[in-house]
Design a protein around this motif. Structure first.
Motif, PDB file in Angstrom:
ATOM      1  N   GLU A   1       4.554 -11.323  22.176  1.00 19.06           N
ATOM      2  CA  GLU A   1       4.884 -11.039  23.624  1.00 19.06           C
ATOM      3  C   GLU A   1       3.460 -10.705  24.495  1.00 19.06           C
ATOM      4  OE1 GLU A   1       7.748  -8.217  23.737  1.00 19.06           O
ATOM      5  OE2 GLU A   1       9.617  -9.458  23.376  1.00 19.06           O
ATOM      6  N   GLY A   2       3.296 -11.012  25.526  1.00 21.84           N
ATOM      7  CA  GLY A   2       2.301 -10.609  26.453  1.00 21.84           C
ATOM      8  C   GLY A   2       1.020 -10.887  25.880  1.00 21.84           C
ATOM      9  N   ASN A   3       0.242  -9.788  25.600  1.00 18.17           N
ATOM     10  CA  ASN A   3      -1.316 -10.152  25.086  1.00 18.17           C
ATOM     11  C   ASN A   3      -1.381  -9.945  23.667  1.00 18.17           C
ATOM     12  OD1 ASN A   3      -1.101  -7.307  24.655  1.00 18.17           O
ATOM     13  ND2 ASN A   3      -2.174  -6.861  26.553  1.00 18.17           N
ATOM     14  N   GLN A   4      -0.286 -10.375  23.130  1.00 14.42           N
ATOM     15  CA  GLN A   4      -0.351 -10.318  21.644  1.00 14.42           C
ATOM     16  C   GLN A   4      -0.507 -11.764  20.978  1.00 14.42           C
ATOM     17  OE1 GLN A   4       3.566  -9.192  20.434  1.00 14.42           O
ATOM     18  NE2 GLN A   4       3.552  -7.025  21.199  1.00 14.42           N
ATOM     19  N   ASP A   5      -1.933 -11.840  20.863  1.00 15.53           N
ATOM     20  CA  ASP A   5      -2.413 -13.409  20.656  1.00 15.53           C
ATOM     21  C   ASP A   5      -2.984 -13.373  19.238  1.00 15.53           C
ATOM     22  OD1 ASP A   5      -4.345 -11.576  21.118  1.00 15.53           O
ATOM     23  OD2 ASP A   5      -5.521 -12.778  22.543  1.00 15.53           O
ATOM     24  N   TYR A   6      -2.578 -12.515  18.390  1.00 12.27           N
ATOM     25  CA  TYR A   6      -3.135 -12.818  17.049  1.00 12.27           C
ATOM     26  C   TYR A   6      -1.934 -12.146  15.977  1.00 12.27           C
ATOM     27  CZ  TYR A   6      -8.224 -13.698  17.400  1.00 12.27           C
ATOM     28  OH  TYR A   6      -9.412 -14.301  17.795  1.00 12.27           O
ATOM     29  N   CYS A   7      -1.989 -12.887  14.756  1.00  8.13           N
ATOM     30  CA  CYS A   7      -0.937 -12.024  13.813  1.00  8.13           C
ATOM     31  C   CYS A   7      -1.917 -11.044  13.068  1.00  8.13           C
ATOM     32  CB  CYS A   7      -0.576 -13.366  12.938  1.00  8.13           C
ATOM     33  SG  CYS A   7       0.401 -14.366  13.671  1.00  8.13           S
ATOM     34  N   ILE A   8      -1.163 -10.133  12.441  1.00  9.17           N
ATOM     35  CA  ILE A   8      -1.792  -9.001  11.764  1.00  9.17           C
ATOM     36  C   ILE A   8      -0.850  -8.853  10.591  1.00  9.17           C
ATOM     37  CG2 ILE A   8      -0.378  -7.479  13.023  1.00  9.17           C
ATOM     38  CD1 ILE A   8      -2.804  -5.513  12.878  1.00  9.17           C
ATOM     39  N   SER A   9      -1.896  -8.440   9.395  1.00  4.79           N
ATOM     40  CA  SER A   9      -1.134  -7.743   8.339  1.00  4.79           C
ATOM     41  C   SER A   9      -2.055  -6.618   7.966  1.00  4.79           C
ATOM     42  CB  SER A   9      -1.374  -8.934   6.942  1.00  4.79           C
ATOM     43  OG  SER A   9      -0.532 -10.219   7.336  1.00  4.79           O
ATOM     44  N   THR A  10      -1.269  -5.560   7.508  1.00  2.00           N
ATOM     45  CA  THR A  10      -2.122  -4.244   7.312  1.00  2.00           C
ATOM     46  C   THR A  10      -1.205  -3.365   6.199  1.00  2.00           C
ATOM     47  OG1 THR A  10      -2.973  -2.465   8.355  1.00  2.00           O
ATOM     48  CG2 THR A  10      -0.907  -3.104   9.075  1.00  2.00           C
ATOM     49  N   THR A  11      -1.748  -2.442   5.878  1.00  2.00           N
ATOM     50  CA  THR A  11      -1.124  -1.430   4.900  1.00  2.00           C
ATOM     51  C   THR A  11      -1.069  -0.077   5.635  1.00  2.00           C
ATOM     52  OG1 THR A  11      -2.395  -2.621   2.998  1.00  2.00           O
ATOM     53  CG2 THR A  11      -1.585  -0.289   2.619  1.00  2.00           C
ATOM     54  N   VAL A  12       0.113   0.441   5.427  1.00  3.23           N
ATOM     55  CA  VAL A  12       0.370   1.730   6.081  1.00  3.23           C
ATOM     56  C   VAL A  12       0.939   2.664   4.759  1.00  3.23           C
ATOM     57  CG1 VAL A  12       1.182   0.621   8.225  1.00  3.23           C
ATOM     58  CG2 VAL A  12       2.937   0.977   6.533  1.00  3.23           C
ATOM     59  N   SER A  13       1.016   3.781   5.158  1.00  2.12           N
ATOM     60  CA  SER A  13       1.365   4.899   4.149  1.00  2.12           C
ATOM     61  C   SER A  13       2.292   5.848   4.852  1.00  2.12           C
ATOM     62  CB  SER A  13      -0.091   5.761   3.578  1.00  2.12           C
ATOM     63  OG  SER A  13      -0.670   5.144   3.164  1.00  2.12           O
ATOM     64  N   ALA A  14       3.386   6.300   4.013  1.00  5.78           N
ATOM     65  CA  ALA A  14       4.223   7.376   4.131  1.00  5.78           C
ATOM     66  C   ALA A  14       4.615   8.036   3.093  1.00  5.78           C
ATOM     67  CB  ALA A  14       5.595   6.708   4.858  1.00  5.78           C
ATOM     68  N   GLY A  15       3.868   9.452   3.093  1.00  2.00           N
ATOM     69  CA  GLY A  15       4.143  10.094   1.818  1.00  2.00           C
ATOM     70  C   GLY A  15       3.183   9.486   0.854  1.00  2.00           C
ATOM     71  N   ASN A  16       3.677   9.270  -0.349  1.00  2.00           N
ATOM     72  CA  ASN A  16       2.879   8.728  -1.657  1.00  2.00           C
ATOM     73  C   ASN A  16       3.188   7.105  -1.488  1.00  2.00           C
ATOM     74  OD1 ASN A  16       2.137  11.109  -2.386  1.00  2.00           O
ATOM     75  ND2 ASN A  16       3.865  11.527  -3.372  1.00  2.00           N
ATOM     76  N   GLN A  17       3.971   6.758  -0.691  1.00  2.33           N
ATOM     77  CA  GLN A  17       4.135   5.192  -0.480  1.00  2.33           C
ATOM     78  C   GLN A  17       3.281   4.413   0.164  1.00  2.33           C
ATOM     79  OE1 GLN A  17       8.341   4.062  -1.028  1.00  2.33           O
ATOM     80  NE2 GLN A  17       8.930   5.795  -0.457  1.00  2.33           N
ATOM     81  N   LYS A  18       3.033   3.062  -0.193  1.00  4.56           N
ATOM     82  CA  LYS A  18       2.018   2.291   0.565  1.00  4.56           C
ATOM     83  C   LYS A  18       2.675   1.029   0.607  1.00  4.56           C
ATOM     84  CE  LYS A  18      -2.656   4.026   0.187  1.00  4.56           C
ATOM     85  NZ  LYS A  18      -4.011   3.700  -0.278  1.00  4.56           N
ATOM     86  N   MET A  19       2.729   0.449   1.966  1.00  6.66           N
ATOM     87  CA  MET A  19       3.273  -0.782   1.808  1.00  6.66           C
ATOM     88  C   MET A  19       2.509  -1.763   2.811  1.00  6.66           C
ATOM     89  SD  MET A  19       6.536  -0.443   4.461  1.00  6.66           S
ATOM     90  CE  MET A  19       6.515  -2.164   4.765  1.00  6.66           C
ATOM     91  N   THR A  20       2.829  -3.030   2.766  1.00  3.63           N
ATOM     92  CA  THR A  20       2.251  -4.232   3.654  1.00  3.63           C
ATOM     93  C   THR A  20       3.081  -4.371   4.958  1.00  3.63           C
ATOM     94  OG1 THR A  20       0.850  -5.295   2.139  1.00  3.63           O
ATOM     95  CG2 THR A  20       1.196  -6.346   3.917  1.00  3.63           C
ATOM     96  N   VAL A  21       2.729  -4.303   6.175  1.00  2.00           N
ATOM     97  CA  VAL A  21       3.484  -4.699   7.219  1.00  2.00           C
ATOM     98  C   VAL A  21       2.558  -5.922   7.994  1.00  2.00           C
ATOM     99  CG1 VAL A  21       4.647  -2.393   7.598  1.00  2.00           C
ATOM    100  CG2 VAL A  21       2.543  -3.004   8.849  1.00  2.00           C
ATOM    101  N   LYS A  22       3.629  -6.662   8.775  1.00  2.49           N
ATOM    102  CA  LYS A  22       2.964  -7.844   9.454  1.00  2.49           C
ATOM    103  C   LYS A  22       3.584  -8.004  10.812  1.00  2.49           C
ATOM    104  CE  LYS A  22       2.904 -10.410   5.027  1.00  2.49           C
ATOM    105  NZ  LYS A  22       1.197 -10.639   5.127  1.00  2.49           N
ATOM    106  N   GLY A  23       2.987  -8.627  11.620  1.00  6.28           N
ATOM    107  CA  GLY A  23       3.521  -8.809  13.180  1.00  6.28           C
ATOM    108  C   GLY A  23       2.494  -9.395  13.940  1.00  6.28           C
TER     109      GLY A  23
END
Length: 206
Positions: free
Chosen positions: A130-152
């Motif tokens: 939507e709007g000015n979102q002109d790129y796709c992204i993949s990144t790693t986030v952390s919550a506590g001791n867990q890491k995961m990949t999110v995309k959008g």
């Protein structure tokens, strides 16, 4: 003689002026009376509004005022499918000029681009940017001791600059690409809470 004049000019020249700006963090409302002399020449006075949603529920609404580098005066957003964050800035170039809050995020409509996103089980879902979102992204986030990949979907400015505002929202190992569904559809397993976690850490500017 000219060299001597130049040397005296450098030694005696007064320190370059920097701005004094309001400096505070508040919720959706509240006054800001604290001030700060900007540490670097060229910084502007800025007001920044960070708004985050988990689904349709607003989970973060923070207004900041401080000294801001010109490249951090942005209007940008990132959308991870079930959570999204917008960053709106309003900057100016005179002492204590950042009295007004940054504007509310503008209404965004689909822009025709599509990216993959993760729903907690797989990353094969497609998301309309939507709007000015002109790129796709993949990144790693952390919550506590867990890491995961999110995309959008993300605005280009969040991919191309290391803005302070973006640091908390985008995690680490950021990879951006231009083109529909370019951020691959590899599967991952994660709880839905983890997808929202990076957004709540995004509350201040340095």
């Amino acid at each position: 003689m000219h060299l001597l004049t130049l040397i005296f000019g450098i030694v005696l020249f007064p320190k370059a002026q920097t701005l004094t700006c309001y400096d505070c963090v508040s919720g959706a409302s509240g006054t800001c009376m604290d001030t700060k002399e900007c540490p670097l020449q060229g910084q502007q006075c800025g007001a920044v509004k960070v708004t985050s949603y988990a689904g349709d529920m607003k989970v973060l609404d923070v207004n900041s005022k401080t000294c801001v580098p010109a490249e951090e005066c942005v209007e940008a957003s990132v959308n991870f499918g079930i959570s999204k964050t917008s960053i709106n800035s309003k900057c100016c170039n005179s002492n204590l000029c950042n009295t007004q809050p940054a504007p509310e995020p503008s209404q965004s409509n689909p822009n025709g681009k599509m990216c993959f996103y993760c729903d907690g089980q797989t990353c094969t879902n497609t998301l309309r940017c939507e709007g000015n979102q002109d790129y796709c992204i993949s990144t790693t986030v952390s919550a506590g001791n867990q890491k995961m990949t999110v995309k959008g979907c993300a605005s280009k400015i969040l991919c191309s600059t290391k803005t302070t505002q973006a640091a908390g929202a985008l995690g680490t190992d950021i990879s951006c690409c231009q083109g529909n569904l370019c951020n691959s559809a590899s599967s991952t397993s994660a709880g839905l809470l983890l997808l929202v976690a990076p957004l709540v850490s995004l509350v201040t500017l340095s």
